[in-house]
Design a protein around this motif. Structure first.
Motif, PDB file in Angstrom:
ATOM      1  N   VAL A 193      61.997-127.381  59.720  1.00 15.27           N
ATOM      2  CA  VAL A 193      60.904-127.679  58.789  1.00 15.27           C
ATOM      3  C   VAL A 193      59.799-126.638  58.931  1.00 15.27           C
ATOM      4  N   GLY A 194      59.360-126.381  60.162  1.00 16.71           N
ATOM      5  CA  GLY A 194      58.299-125.395  60.368  1.00 16.71           C
ATOM      6  C   GLY A 194      58.709-124.014  59.911  1.00 16.71           C
ATOM      7  N   GLY A 195      59.912-123.593  60.315  1.00 20.94           N
ATOM      8  CA  GLY A 195      60.396-122.274  59.902  1.00 20.94           C
ATOM      9  C   GLY A 195      60.578-122.175  58.400  1.00 20.94           C
ATOM     10  N   GLY A 196      61.081-123.262  57.780  1.00 15.61           N
ATOM     11  CA  GLY A 196      61.283-123.251  56.333  1.00 15.61           C
ATOM     12  C   GLY A 196      59.977-123.163  55.563  1.00 15.61           C
ATOM     13  N   ILE A 197      58.966-123.885  56.018  1.00 15.00           N
ATOM     14  CA  ILE A 197      57.658-123.822  55.364  1.00 15.00           C
ATOM     15  C   ILE A 197      57.054-122.434  55.528  1.00 15.00           C
ATOM     16  N   VAL A 231      59.194-111.893  58.699  1.00 12.97           N
ATOM     17  CA  VAL A 231      59.091-112.773  59.878  1.00 12.97           C
ATOM     18  C   VAL A 231      59.719-114.132  59.551  1.00 12.97           C
ATOM     19  N   GLY A 232      59.407-114.639  58.358  1.00 14.79           N
ATOM     20  CA  GLY A 232      59.895-115.953  57.957  1.00 14.79           C
ATOM     21  C   GLY A 232      61.400-116.041  57.887  1.00 14.79           C
ATOM     22  N   ASP A 708      65.930-123.220  51.466  1.00 20.27           N
ATOM     23  CA  ASP A 708      65.522-122.760  52.795  1.00 20.27           C
ATOM     24  C   ASP A 708      64.583-123.712  53.527  1.00 20.27           C
ATOM     25  N   THR A 709      64.120-124.752  52.855  1.00 15.78           N
ATOM     26  CA  THR A 709      63.234-125.709  53.534  1.00 15.78           C
ATOM     27  C   THR A 709      63.780-127.130  53.411  1.00 15.78           C
TER      28      THR A 709
END
Length: 738
Positions: A193-197, A231-232, A708-709
């Motif tokens: 969730v954090g990485g997707g956001i 980065v994302g 992706d999220t």
């Protein structure tokens, strides 16, 4: 202790160490490659620094959550006596190894991108090998750490419970080991969730302002959000996916082992073999995945289909070899009905391949569905959105039917196709074991299938590095080919992850009832009344518990649970989609501000403030990931306290049914929108800068949080709710209101 451990077991930790050894070997080989020019090294350094800064911040927040949950479990275990006393420690180790797998994979990816771009300047094959073998580090670290953790816990619990009767001991060991899956699930959800956001806030900002408003390329160094975007890709599709599949991998093995301990409890000579079988299949799968990794290569000027064929050769060869090896493993093990159970494994393997091929068909620009989405851009972005949504909905049919067929075949193969008696207590337990081992089969070649997924963001970042470094058109052509391939492999990987989540979640639901048995024993319940007769809890079967708790469709508690579980899938997606929207809005405003206030950015005379965009994405992701993640943990607990076991099983069924289909829809729609854009950027339908291209950029922007999220996070939601239910089983049976 050593006398109780058969020699064949030692293949499991040995395979884990071999996987980690090859992961280190591939990492060292990658580090020896040239990182290119000073500009390429500088850009890669910015991405690496931003990725590590994000992970450090995320792990701080996740660490606090873990400490709170660990203290809660300790109170339940040592204060109220309704929890297994090993749970707090198992929870921590599961989360630690899941996070470690993601960290190592992301560190590798951030070192590999510039090296892939430099290798692509020499040849397409060199670029493919550097990117793919760097992705293989992620795959091998996940399976290596997963089996190492499982082996260590098995040995420790075997020693600790040395004085317990063998049949009961294996049930206790496997159900205890199952609880560390909650730690892995919790870490995976935060990572996903954090990485997707993070990644989609940056990506949407870079696309909307850079491409559409300023008319500059996606990875142009003049775009302030481009470093945050790169980065994302790493924090979402490498660290997030790694933690996700680590949890699926361990969850499928542990759930199957627990089901085996229960199903074969009446045959002590077979029980240990049933527990070891999923571990041994996974161990041999590691060795065969390494063979497949070495088969991936291509020629200069390869088409998209040729590149897909190159990856497919490695994956499919590993799958065929593990299918053959399964028969040998189970025969040598001497497992009862080894032929039938081997076919259960194969049903899972084949289902994984079919889902992957289906995803590739619906999301690759080499095939009609995605090209039709691209053609719909002639009439603007609205028709692109409609076309992509329609495609995503249609694309759910094949995976759902495939999983349904795999479940039926795995079940029937495990019970000798005894259809007339398939729901008797013993056949039900054996059939569920067959479904669990099918999930193990699907994930047995994870070492290479995850490599194909982690390859995607590495190739994407390599293309970004080549663009920002001003490498020649021939290099960009090669990196674009690798990047387009990465979009398809990423979509295929998501489909595979969703399919494996469905089978794993089904096995976990069955394991939940085993945990209910343990929970009843913890609170001192010796017998339960089933149809007017007293049944000892220790020998009660799955149908006994289903009858005792009235788990049927006429029970309103079950129906309420089904509705709540279905709702959870949509509420979770709504929260994560809106989170991306808010974080992306902040990014868009920041990019516009920099274009407006920092004079000379668009002419190349001034350098954008990349760090500011990285900070905005990091802050937005950390803030927005908490609510959906905590909701996923709280929902099964509250449902269990209010509606009891029947309500929790309804919740898990509703979450699995709605979440599985919704995840496929979102992943495939998003993948099709992304590759429709890529198809036009290759020079079709007017090429870059055309109205058709702008329309597909809008479609891709909508699809970004889809694929992706929200979509990928759903498969973790499905498994996490199951894991929370399992860990909280003692609390549910002790304190449920209704």
């Amino acid at each position: 202790m050593s006398s109780n451990i058969p020699m064949i077991f030692w293949l499991v930790p040995a395979a884990a160490l071999i996987a980690l050894g090859f992961a280190r070997y591939f990492f060292v080989r990658m580090k020896r490659q040239s990182e290119g020019s000073e500009t390429m090294r500088t850009i890669a350094g910015h991405v690496r620094k931003g990725a590590m800064a994000y992970l450090r911040q995320q792990y701080k927040i996740v660490g606090i959550v873990f400490l709170v949950l660990c203290a809660f479990f300790a109170v339940l275990a040592y204060g109220f006596g309704v929890q297994n006393p090993w749970v707090p420690f198992a929870f921590l180790t599961g989360g630690f190894f899941s996070g470690l797998a993601g960290y190592i994979g992301m560190k590798t990816a951030t070192y590999a991108s510039a090296r892939t771009a430099q290798a692509a300047s020499e040849s397409l094959d060199r670029g493919l090998k550097v990117a793919f073998r760097s992705g293989a580090v992620m795959g091998l670290v996940v399976v290596g750490l997963g089996l190492l953790d499982i082996s260590a816990w098995y040995l420790a619990l075997e020693w600790f419970y040395d004085d317990v009767a063998t049949t009961q001991k294996l049930v206790i060991i496997t159900t205890t080991m199952l609880t560390f899956g909650m730690g892995a699930s919790t870490q995976a959800l935060f990572a996903r969730v954090g990485g997707g956001i993070y990644t989609k806030a940056a990506d949407v900002g870079a696309d909307l302002v850079g491409k559409v408003e300023a008319g500059i390329p996606e990875d142009d160094p003049r775009n302030p959000a481009t470093i945050a975007d790169n980065v994302g890709d790493n924090v979402g599709d490498v660290a997030g996916m790694g933690a996700d599949l680590y949890e699926s991998y361990c969850g499928s093995i542990l759930a199957t082992a627990a089901l085996g301990a229960s199903a074969f409890a009446i045959a002590p000579e077979m029980q240990l073999k049933a527990v070891l079988a999923p571990m041994l299949i996974a161990a041999v799968g590691i060795l065969l995945s390494i063979i497949g990794i070495y088969l991936v290569k291509t020629k200069e000027g390869a088409t998209m289909k040729s590149l897909l064929k190159a990856l497919g050769l490695g994956v499919n060869t590993s799958s065929v070899l593990i299918a053959a090896a399964t028969f040998v493993i189970l025969w040598l093990l001497g497992l009862e009905n080894w032929v039938g159970i081997s076919f259960s494994v194969i049903s899972g393997l084949v289902a994984g391949i079919i889902i992957g091929q289906s995803t590739e068909y619906y999301t690759s620009q080499s095939y009609k569905p995605t090209r039709k989405v691209a053609e719909s851009s002639k009439t603007g972005p609205a028709t692109v959105i409609i076309s992509g949504i329609g495609l995503g909905m249609l694309s759910t049919a094949v995976p759902v039917i495939t999983i349904a067929a795999a479940i039926v075949l795995a079940f029937l193969c495990a019970i000798h196709f005894d259809v007339a008696n398939m729901l008797t207590a013993q056949n039900l337990s054996l059939g569920l074991y067959g479904i669990g081992i099918a999930a193990v089969g699907m994930l047995s070649t994870l070492g290479i299938t995850l490599a194909t997924d982690a390859y995607g963001p590495i190739a994407d970042n390599a293309g970004g590095n080549a663009e920002m470094s001003g490498l020649g058109p021939e290099v960009r052509k090669r990196t674009d080919a690798l990047d387009a391939l990465g979009n398809t492999t990423a979509a295929t990987g998501k489909g595979f992850a969703i399919g494996s989540a469905a089978l794993t979640a089904l096995a976990l639901m069955a394991s939940y009832l085993e945990e209910i048995k343990i929970g009843l024993q913890h609170i001192g319940v010796k017998t339960i009344e089933v149809l007017g007769r007293a049944v000892p809890v220790e020998t009660a079967t799955l149908p006994d518990f289903m009858e005792y708790y009235q788990v049927n469709l006429m029970n309103p508690k079950v129906l309420i649970g089904v509705f709540i579980g279905s709702m959870m899938a949509f509420v979770f997606c709504g929260l994560t989609m809106n989170a991306v929207g808010r974080a992306a809005q902040s990014m868009v405003e920041e990019v516009r501000r920099q274009f407006r206030e920092i004079k000379g950015i668009l002419t190349g005379e001034a350098t954008p403030d990349y760090a500011r965009c990285v900070a905005i994405s990091t802050k937005g992701a950390q803030r927005e990931m908490l609510l959906p993640s905590i909701l996923a943990i709280v929902a099964p607990v509250v449902t269990g306290i209010v509606f009891g076991v029947a309500g929790v099983l309804g919740l898990l069924v509703g979450g699995l049914g709605a979440g599985f289909v919704l995840a496929i829809f979102m992943a495939n729609s998003g993948g099709a929108w992304d590759n429709a854009k890529k198809y036009i950027e290759e020079g079709n339908l007017g090429g870059k800068g055309s109205d058709a291209h702008k329309a597909t950029v809008v479609g891709d922007t909508v699809g970004d949080p889809f694929k992706d999220t929200s979509g990928p996070s759903l498969n973790i939601l499905i498994k996490l709710m199951s894991m929370v239910a399992i860990v909280m089983a003692g609390l549910t049976v002790a304190y449920s209101i209704l």
